[in-house]
Enzyme design. Structure first.
Site, short mmCIF file in Angstrom:
data_model
loop_
_atom_site.label_atom_id
_atom_site.label_comp_id
_atom_site.label_asym_id
_atom_site.label_seq_id
_atom_site.Cartn_x
_atom_site.Cartn_y
_atom_site.Cartn_z
CG ASP A 1 41.97 23.54 -47.56
OD1 ASP A 1 40.98 23.46 -46.81
OD2 ASP A 1 42.92 24.31 -47.32
CE LYS B 1 45.27 26.42 -49.28
NZ LYS B 1 45.24 25.03 -48.74
CE LYS C 1 44.80 27.58 -45.83
NZ LYS C 1 44.50 26.16 -45.54
#
Length: 321
Positions: A149, A221, A257
């Site tokens: 991430d 995300k 996400k």
């Protein structure tokens, strides 16, 4: 939008022209649609399925300075068996930790379906050199991370230096593959954190989403969870629309996400409705939609128990995340 995608990253000028040529976002319309979808009511069997789906999409997260190997091992045990008294509860999708704790998570999750995600690239600010960001990524993947991430450089993005952001994503994506060469041919999946709370406008959220996908993101995300506001329904709607439109144009599917501030089962189900109504059923799996959270799982378990037995478990029935 008529520019061939292979050419848009040729210079900062062509990239800017492409991103600023994307259709603008109707803020009022996006807010209203997200609010309307958030009122959908799901009952009985459908609610039970939604709760299990949400559990299976959770990235169970701990990103605190006081994290210890013991805390990570305990979290991993919960990720695999969220309710040890009920083996029908699905495992979560992944655990998300700092890079120095990846090896502990990998050891605890070996032989299970739960993935290990690591935040990298000078999380949460993204303020470091490209060399440090690439090394951060490579070390996490070498330790066994299945997913990275990364955070974009919001300062560069807001200053209009889109090519710098693009090149950092490309380099981080390459590091995911290089570092995993000895372990497997696929490397780690890359989730690109936009930190939408700092992007100011929905138009910027759309542009950042497309920028990340063009650079090779496997997921886009919303947030680090360290900035307020974090995930919101309208922002996630804009990102889902971008992922849907990107697949329509390129044939490549990118996951989404939502992370930060999603604490209740009711909120999680709102996101599932949003996914279904915006991007479609193809995204309603842990492979393509995730919810990053630390405290959400307990409420999902409590609501699941209430649906099955008619009563809630006590406050101390489930372990703390």
């Amino acid at each position: 939008m008529t520019t061939p995608l292979a050419e848009v990253a040729g210079s900062n000028g062509t990239l800017r022209a492409f991103l600023h040529g994307l259709p603008g976002v109707d803020r009022v319309g996006a807010d209203q649609r997200a609010a309307t979808l958030g009122t959908r009511s799901i009952k009985t069997t459908a609610k039970a399925q939604a709760l299990d789906a949400a559990i299976s999409m959770v990235d169970l997260t701990t990103l605190e300075g006081a994290d210890t190997p013991g805390k990570v091992r305990a979290m991993c045990a919960k990720a695999v068996h969220p309710d040890p008294a009920d083996p029908s509860v699905p495992s979560v999708a992944a655990v998300c930790v700092y890079p120095d704790l990846v090896a502990d998570a990998v050891a605890a999750l070996r032989g299970t379906p739960v993935k290990v995600a690591a935040v990298a690239t000078a999380f949460p600010s993204g303020r470091s050199s490209l060399e440090v960001k690439v090394a951060d990524t490579a070390l996490a993947v070498a330790a066994g991370a299945d997913e990275i991430d990364m955070v974009i450089d919001r300062g560069a993005f807001l200053a209009g230096d889109y090519l710098k952001v693009y090149e950092e994503i490309v380099a981080t994506k390459a590091a995911c593959g290089r570092a995993a060469g000895a372990q497997g041919e696929h490397g780690a999946h890359l989730k690109v954190i936009l930190e939408t709370g700092e992007l100011a406008t929905y138009d910027n959220v759309r542009r950042a989403s497309w920028l990340a996908m063009l650079a090779g993101a496997d997921f886009i995300k919303t947030s680090t969870g360290k900035v307020s506001p974090a995930a919101t329904l309208p922002v996630t709607l804009v990102m889902l629309e971008a992922a849907r439109d990107f697949r329509d144009r390129t044939g490549r599917m990118v996951g989404v996400k939502a992370a930060g501030g999603i604490r209740t089962a009711k909120d999680a189900i709102k996101y599932l409705v949003l996914v279904n109504e915006t991007a479609g059923e193809d995204w309603l799996t842990p492979d393509w939609f995730r919810i990053g959270a630390s405290s959400l799982l307990n409420d999902l378990l409590m609501q699941r128990q209430k649906l099955a037995t008619g009563r809630y478990g006590g406050a101390d029935y489930f372990t703390q995340d």
